[in-house]
Write a protein that holds these residues in place. Structure first.
Motif, PDB file in Angstrom:
ATOM      1  N   TYR A   1       5.584   4.756  -6.119  1.00 32.38           N
ATOM      2  CA  TYR A   1       6.741   3.643  -6.245  1.00 32.38           C
ATOM      3  C   TYR A   1       7.037   2.916  -7.472  1.00 32.38           C
ATOM      4  O   TYR A   1       8.130   1.902  -7.606  1.00 32.38           O
ATOM      5  N   GLY A   2       6.274   2.646  -8.208  1.00 37.14           N
ATOM      6  CA  GLY A   2       6.235   1.753  -9.322  1.00 37.14           C
ATOM      7  C   GLY A   2       6.007   0.123  -8.849  1.00 37.14           C
ATOM      8  O   GLY A   2       5.525   0.045  -7.811  1.00 37.14           O
ATOM      9  N   SER A   3       6.691  -0.589  -9.450  1.00 40.24           N
ATOM     10  CA  SER A   3       6.873  -1.881  -8.899  1.00 40.24           C
ATOM     11  C   SER A   3       7.944  -2.202  -8.021  1.00 40.24           C
ATOM     12  O   SER A   3       7.777  -3.572  -7.656  1.00 40.24           O
ATOM     13  N   ASP A   4       8.809  -1.330  -7.462  1.00 40.65           N
ATOM     14  CA  ASP A   4       9.661  -1.703  -6.547  1.00 40.65           C
ATOM     15  C   ASP A   4       8.900  -1.959  -5.023  1.00 40.65           C
ATOM     16  O   ASP A   4       9.482  -2.576  -4.376  1.00 40.65           O
ATOM     17  N   ARG A   5       7.836  -1.450  -4.801  1.00 35.11           N
ATOM     18  CA  ARG A   5       7.144  -1.731  -3.596  1.00 35.11           C
ATOM     19  C   ARG A   5       5.708  -2.048  -3.742  1.00 35.11           C
ATOM     20  O   ARG A   5       4.858  -1.446  -4.134  1.00 35.11           O
ATOM     21  N   PRO A   6       5.511  -3.312  -3.447  1.00 36.42           N
ATOM     22  CA  PRO A   6       4.242  -3.965  -3.485  1.00 36.42           C
ATOM     23  C   PRO A   6       3.432  -3.394  -2.487  1.00 36.42           C
ATOM     24  O   PRO A   6       3.646  -3.123  -1.374  1.00 36.42           O
ATOM     25  N   ALA A   7       2.171  -2.868  -2.899  1.00 34.65           N
ATOM     26  CA  ALA A   7       1.428  -2.335  -1.910  1.00 34.65           C
ATOM     27  C   ALA A   7      -0.406  -3.228  -1.692  1.00 34.65           C
ATOM     28  O   ALA A   7      -0.727  -3.638  -2.871  1.00 34.65           O
ATOM     29  N   SER A   8      -0.809  -2.803  -0.435  1.00 36.65           N
ATOM     30  CA  SER A   8      -1.950  -3.636  -0.228  1.00 36.65           C
ATOM     31  C   SER A   8      -2.866  -2.895   0.574  1.00 36.65           C
ATOM     32  O   SER A   8      -2.371  -2.391   1.794  1.00 36.65           O
ATOM     33  N   LEU A   9      -4.238  -2.920   0.586  1.00 37.01           N
ATOM     34  CA  LEU A   9      -5.058  -2.461   1.618  1.00 37.01           C
ATOM     35  C   LEU A   9      -6.078  -3.614   1.989  1.00 37.01           C
ATOM     36  O   LEU A   9      -7.097  -3.752   1.112  1.00 37.01           O
ATOM     37  N   VAL A  10      -5.710  -4.171   3.001  1.00 34.73           N
ATOM     38  CA  VAL A  10      -6.545  -5.451   3.448  1.00 34.73           C
ATOM     39  C   VAL A  10      -7.397  -5.106   4.366  1.00 34.73           C
ATOM     40  O   VAL A  10      -7.224  -4.603   5.582  1.00 34.73           O
ATOM     41  N   ILE A  11      -8.805  -5.461   4.165  1.00 32.49           N
ATOM     42  CA  ILE A  11      -9.797  -5.206   5.084  1.00 32.49           C
ATOM     43  C   ILE A  11     -10.446  -6.660   5.332  1.00 32.49           C
ATOM     44  O   ILE A  11     -11.039  -7.318   4.392  1.00 32.49           O
ATOM     45  N   GLU A  12     -10.444  -7.250   6.496  1.00 29.50           N
ATOM     46  CA  GLU A  12     -10.628  -8.616   6.791  1.00 29.50           C
ATOM     47  C   GLU A  12     -11.183  -8.517   8.156  1.00 29.50           C
ATOM     48  O   GLU A  12     -11.027  -7.704   9.016  1.00 29.50           O
ATOM     49  N   PRO A  13     -12.006  -9.833   8.402  1.00 29.85           N
ATOM     50  CA  PRO A  13     -12.674  -9.984   9.641  1.00 29.85           C
ATOM     51  C   PRO A  13     -11.513 -10.190  10.750  1.00 29.85           C
ATOM     52  O   PRO A  13     -10.535 -10.950  10.485  1.00 29.85           O
ATOM     53  N   SER A  14     -11.918 -10.019  11.943  1.00 30.02           N
ATOM     54  CA  SER A  14     -11.036 -10.284  13.162  1.00 30.02           C
ATOM     55  C   SER A  14     -12.023 -10.540  14.371  1.00 30.02           C
ATOM     56  O   SER A  14     -13.173 -10.127  14.115  1.00 30.02           O
ATOM     57  N   LYS A  15     -11.349 -10.984  15.574  1.00 29.32           N
ATOM     58  CA  LYS A  15     -12.275 -10.923  16.465  1.00 29.32           C
ATOM     59  C   LYS A  15     -12.613  -9.938  17.206  1.00 29.32           C
ATOM     60  O   LYS A  15     -13.653 -10.058  17.813  1.00 29.32           O
ATOM     61  N   SER A  16     -12.374  -8.808  16.735  1.00 32.15           N
ATOM     62  CA  SER A  16     -12.715  -7.624  17.344  1.00 32.15           C
ATOM     63  C   SER A  16     -13.449  -6.388  16.223  1.00 32.15           C
ATOM     64  O   SER A  16     -13.459  -5.469  16.472  1.00 32.15           O
ATOM     65  N   GLY A  17     -13.642  -7.011  15.104  1.00 30.78           N
ATOM     66  CA  GLY A  17     -14.445  -6.397  14.206  1.00 30.78           C
ATOM     67  C   GLY A  17     -13.744  -6.690  12.762  1.00 30.78           C
ATOM     68  O   GLY A  17     -13.087  -7.582  12.420  1.00 30.78           O
ATOM     69  N   TYR A  18     -13.827  -5.474  12.103  1.00 31.22           N
ATOM     70  CA  TYR A  18     -12.968  -5.213  10.738  1.00 31.22           C
ATOM     71  C   TYR A  18     -11.359  -4.990  10.935  1.00 31.22           C
ATOM     72  O   TYR A  18     -11.121  -4.127  11.776  1.00 31.22           O
ATOM     73  N   SER A  19     -10.600  -5.630  10.483  1.00 28.07           N
ATOM     74  CA  SER A  19      -9.203  -5.451  10.355  1.00 28.07           C
ATOM     75  C   SER A  19      -8.683  -4.861   9.475  1.00 28.07           C
ATOM     76  O   SER A  19      -8.856  -5.189   8.325  1.00 28.07           O
ATOM     77  N   ILE A  20      -8.416  -3.344   9.106  1.00 25.61           N
ATOM     78  CA  ILE A  20      -8.002  -2.558   8.292  1.00 25.61           C
ATOM     79  C   ILE A  20      -6.702  -2.303   8.094  1.00 25.61           C
ATOM     80  O   ILE A  20      -5.882  -1.519   9.123  1.00 25.61           O
ATOM     81  N   SER A  21      -5.756  -2.671   7.122  1.00 31.36           N
ATOM     82  CA  SER A  21      -4.431  -2.611   7.215  1.00 31.36           C
ATOM     83  C   SER A  21      -3.868  -2.061   5.819  1.00 31.36           C
ATOM     84  O   SER A  21      -3.551  -3.118   4.894  1.00 31.36           O
ATOM     85  N   PRO A  22      -3.293  -0.886   5.753  1.00 28.58           N
ATOM     86  CA  PRO A  22      -2.616  -0.229   4.575  1.00 28.58           C
ATOM     87  C   PRO A  22      -1.301  -0.662   4.754  1.00 28.58           C
ATOM     88  O   PRO A  22      -0.907  -0.299   5.806  1.00 28.58           O
ATOM     89  N   THR A  23      -0.580  -1.266   3.619  1.00 25.80           N
ATOM     90  CA  THR A  23       1.018  -1.280   3.653  1.00 25.80           C
ATOM     91  C   THR A  23       1.598  -1.204   2.421  1.00 25.80           C
ATOM     92  O   THR A  23       0.856  -1.266   1.540  1.00 25.80           O
ATOM     93  N   ILE A  24       2.628  -0.853   2.502  1.00 29.51           N
ATOM     94  CA  ILE A  24       3.687  -0.662   1.233  1.00 29.51           C
ATOM     95  C   ILE A  24       4.993  -1.540   1.547  1.00 29.51           C
ATOM     96  O   ILE A  24       5.623  -1.172   2.521  1.00 29.51           O
ATOM     97  N   GLY A  25       5.178  -2.229   0.618  1.00 31.07           N
ATOM     98  CA  GLY A  25       6.553  -3.408   0.909  1.00 31.07           C
ATOM     99  C   GLY A  25       7.690  -2.507   0.961  1.00 31.07           C
ATOM    100  O   GLY A  25       7.783  -1.320   0.988  1.00 31.07           O
TER     101      GLY A  25
END
Length: 571
Positions: A439-463
Motif C-alpha cells: 500500500y505504500g504510505s497510504d495505509r499505515p500498518a502495525s502488528l501490536v503484541i501487548e499484555p492484556s488481562k487474558s494474556g497476549y493481545s495480538i492485533s494486526p491492522t492496516i489503516g
C-alpha cells in the motif's frame, strides 16, 4: 519444502512445486457454458488434499469422502529434516500413512504421523505447554470451509475464541508458553465463576445453592440432630421379643381401663345398696296406730281383728328381713367384686409398669435400624450441605481471587513484553514493511503484541477503510510475517499456502504487489509460497505493470469431465 502432489486417479492434475511463488491456475475454456463456474475446478480441493496428507481427519462432508473418490490414493513429496520423503495416504485406509524417506516405506498410524510432522516441521518436543501440530498447521494451510478467511487473521476457524489462538501464535512468535497456560487457567476459572454467578441469579438454582449464612445455620442445626442420634444409637439396647412386650403392655392398659370401670361400677352399686338399707331402717310402718285409734273413740278392737293385724305385722317383718338379707348379700357380692377388681388392678398396673420400664430401657431391632437410617440420612444431608457451602464459599471468594490472579498475570506479561521489546519491535517492523510494499504510505500498518488481562493481545491492522480487500491483505501480511518469524526461530516450516478466496475481494494492483512481495520474501528467506488463483485475476494483476516471477505448479480448467483437479466429475 513441498515438491510434488499426485494421485492414483488417472486424470488427476499433478502439482509440481518449486522454491518461490507457485500458482495453481484455474483457466476458463471456450466450450464452457455460462452457467458453469471455475469455483468447482478444484482449487480449494487441492488444499484439502494437502491437508489430508498432513494428517487431517477428513470427516464428512469432506470432498475426499465422496463415493467417486473412495478408492483414491494421494502422494506428497516433501522435505522432512534432511531427507526428501514420499508420503502416501488412501481414503480406504485413512487411519494409516505410508512414509518413505528413501530407506523403504513405513506404515504409521495417523496420530504418530502428526507427531512426526510436529517434530520435523515445527520443532515440537511433546511438552504439555506446546500447541498441537494441527493448530499450528492451520495458519500455514487455512481451510476456507472452516471459515479461516472470513474472520480475523489470528483466527483459523469460525467463532474461534481468542484464548484458543494464543498458544499456537505464542509458540510461532516465540512468546512465553507458561504465561499463556496461566492466562488460560485464569480465563477458564473466570468463565466458570461467571457461569456460576449467572446460575446463582436464577431463582431455582439460587434456592438450590443457597447463601453461605443460610447453609451454615442449617449445618449447625443438623449437626445437633446428628449428635443426638449418635447418642441414641450408642445407648440403644435391643429388647428381645419387643413387639410381644409392646402388645402385652397394650393389653394390660386395656385391662386396667376395664378394671377401673368395674371398680367404679361396683362402688356405685355398694353405695346404692347401703342407701337402700338405711331407708329400710328409717321407714318401717307403725303397727300400733290402729289400736290407738280405736282406744281414742272408746271402742275395743275385736280379738279377731287384733289377731289379723299381728299376722300382717309378722308378715311385713318377714318381708323386711328377707329384703335386708338380699340387699346385704348383694352388698357383700359387690364388695367382693370390687376388691377382686382392685387386687387385679394392682397386679396389672405393676406388670404394665415393669413392661414399660423394659420397653423404655431398650427398643425393637426395627427401631434401632430406623435410628441408624435417620443418622445416615442426616450425615448424607450434612455432607451435601458442606459441599454446597464449599462451592458457595469458593464462588463468593473467586471474584476477588481471580482479580488478583489476573492483575498479577498482567504484570508478568507486561514484564515479559518489556523484556522482549526488541524481538516484538522486529516482528512489528516486518509486518509494517510487508504492508508498505503493498500500500505504500497510504495505509499505515502495525502488528501490536501487548499484555492484556487474558494474556497476549495480538492485533494486526492496516489503516484506512476496512473493506474486505484490505482485511484480506492484513491476513496475507500477517500469515507471511508469522511464517518468516517462525522459520527464523526454527519453529515453523518453509512453506505457506493460500486459497484463491483470499484474493477474491482484493484489487488487481494489490494482488500483483502481494505476489511480488511473496516472490521477494521467499527468495530472501529460502521459502515457498503456494496459491490457487483464477486466470482472469492473474491477468489483471499482470496488467498492472508490476513484475513478479512465479511457477505455475498445475493447471485446472472448468471442462466437465477431465479439467478439474480430480479429472472426473461428481456431485
Amino acid at each position: 519444502m513441498l515438491h510434488e502432489l499426485s494421485s492414483n486417479l488417472p486424470d488427476f492434475k499433478t502439482a509440481r512445486f518449486e522454491p518461490g511463488v507457485n500458482i495453481a491456475l484455474a483457466i476458463r475454456t471456450r466450450s464452457t457454458a455460462s452457467k458453469d463456474s471455475r469455483n468447482a475446478v478444484g482449487k480449494s480441493s487441492m488444499l484439502r488434499v494437502l491437508d489430508f496428507l498432513f494428517g487431517s481427519d477428513a470427516r464428512s462432508p469432506h470432498v475426499l469422502r465422496n463415493v467417486a473418490l473412495e478408492k483414491s490414493t494421494y502422494e506428497l513429496l516433501l522435505d522432512l529434516g534432511e531427507n526428501r520423503s514420499n508420503v502416501r495416504r488412501s481414503i480406504a485406509e485413512m487411519k494409516f500413512v505410508e512414509v518413505n524417506d528413501g530407506s523403504g516405506p513405513v506404515s504409521l498410524p495417523n496420530a504418530e504421523w502428526r507427531v512426526l510432522l510436529g517434530q520435523e516441521l515445527f520443532g515440537l518436543t511433546g511438552s504439555e505447554l506446546e500447541p498441537s501440530f494441527r493448530s499450528l498447521l492451520s495458519y500455514y494451510l487455512r481451510d476456507v470451509g472452516s471459515g479461516a478467511y472470513a474472520g480475523r487473521p489470528i483466527e483459523t476457524f469460525r467463532k474461534q475464541r481468542a484464548m484458543d489462538t494464543q498458544r499456537p501464535l505464542a509458540y510461532l512468535f516465540g512468546l512465553d508458553l507458561e504465561l499463556v497456560a496461566a492466562a488460560r487457567n485464569v480465563a477458564e476459572a473466570s468463565r466458570s465463576a461467571a457461569e456460576l454467578r449467572r446460575a446463582a441469579r436464577d431463582p431455582i438454582m439460587g434456592m438450590t445453592l443457597g447463601r453461605s449464612a443460610e447453609i451454615d445455620a442449617e449445618v449447625r442445626t443438623l449437626d445437633i440432630r446428628r449428635r443426638q442420634l449418635e447418642v441414641q444409637v450408642s445407648d440403644f439396647r435391643v429388647v428381645e421379643q419387643y413387639s410381644q412386650h409392646r402388645r402385652r403392655a397394650d393389653e394390660l392398659s386395656r385391662e386396667i381401663r376395664l378394671l377401673n370401670d368395674e371398680i367404679y361400677t361396683q362402688e356405685r352399686r355398694i353405695a346404692d345398696i347401703r342407701a337402700s338399707l338405711e331407708d329400710e331402717n328409717r321407714e318401717q310402718p307403725d303397727h300400733d296406730y290402729v289400736t290407738r285409734v280405736f282406744q281414742e273413740v272408746g271402742r275395743e278392737l275385736p280379738q279377731l281383728v287384733e289377731r289379723r293385724l299381728e299376722e300382717v305385722h309378722e308378715f311385713h317383718q318377714s318381708v323386711i328381713r328377707n329384703r335386708r338379707r338380699y340387699l346385704e348379700n348383694e352388698r357383700d357380692t359387690a364388695i367382693q367384686l370390687r376388691d377382686r377388681a382392685t387386687s387385679r388392678l394392682v397386679a396389672a398396673d405393676e406388670e404394665r409398669a415393669s413392661t414399660m420400664r423394659l420397653l423404655q430401657e431398650g427398643g425393637a431391632l426395627e427401631t434401632f435400624l430406623q435410628l441408624q437410617e435417620q443418622l445416615s440420612d442426616v450425615n448424607g444431608r450434612l455432607s451435601e450441605l458442606r459441599q454446597r457451602q464449599s462451592v458457595v464459599d469458593r464462588w463468593e471468594n473467586s471474584s476477588r481471587h481471580l482479580q488478583l490472579e489476573a492483575a498479577k498475570l498482567e504484570i508478568d506479561i507486561s514484564t515479559d513484553v518489556q523484556e522482549r521489546s526488541e524481538d516484538l519491535e522486529s516482528i512489528a517492523r516486518i509486518f509494517s514493511d510487508f504492508a508498505y510494499e503493498i500500500y505504500g504510505s497510504d495505509r499505515p500498518a502495525s502488528l501490536v503484541i501487548e499484555p492484556s488481562k487474558s494474556g497476549y493481545s495480538i492485533s494486526p491492522t492496516i489503516g484506512g477503510d476496512q473493506s474486505q480487500g484490505v482485511r484480506s491483505i492484513v491476513m496475507f501480511c500477517f500469515d507471511l510475517t508469522l511464517a518468516v518469524v517462525a522459520k527464523r526461530r526454527g519453529r515453523g516450516p518453509d512453506f505457506l499456502v493460500h486459497d484463491s478466496h483470499l484474493y477474491d475481494a482484493v484489487e488487481a494492483r494489490q494482488v500483483a504487489s502481494a505476489l511480488r512481495l511473496a516472490n521477494e520474501v521467499t527468495e530472501r528467506e529460502g521459502m515457498q509460497y503456494i496459491a490457487t488463483l483464477n486466470s482472469d485475476a492473474l491477468e489483471r494483476a499482470q496488467a498492472e505493470g508490476i513484475n513478479f516471477d512465479f511457477h505455475q505448479c498445475t493447471e485446472l480448467t472448468d471442462e466437465y469431465e477431465s479439467g478439474g483437479l480430480f479429472g472426473l466429475r461428481f456431485n
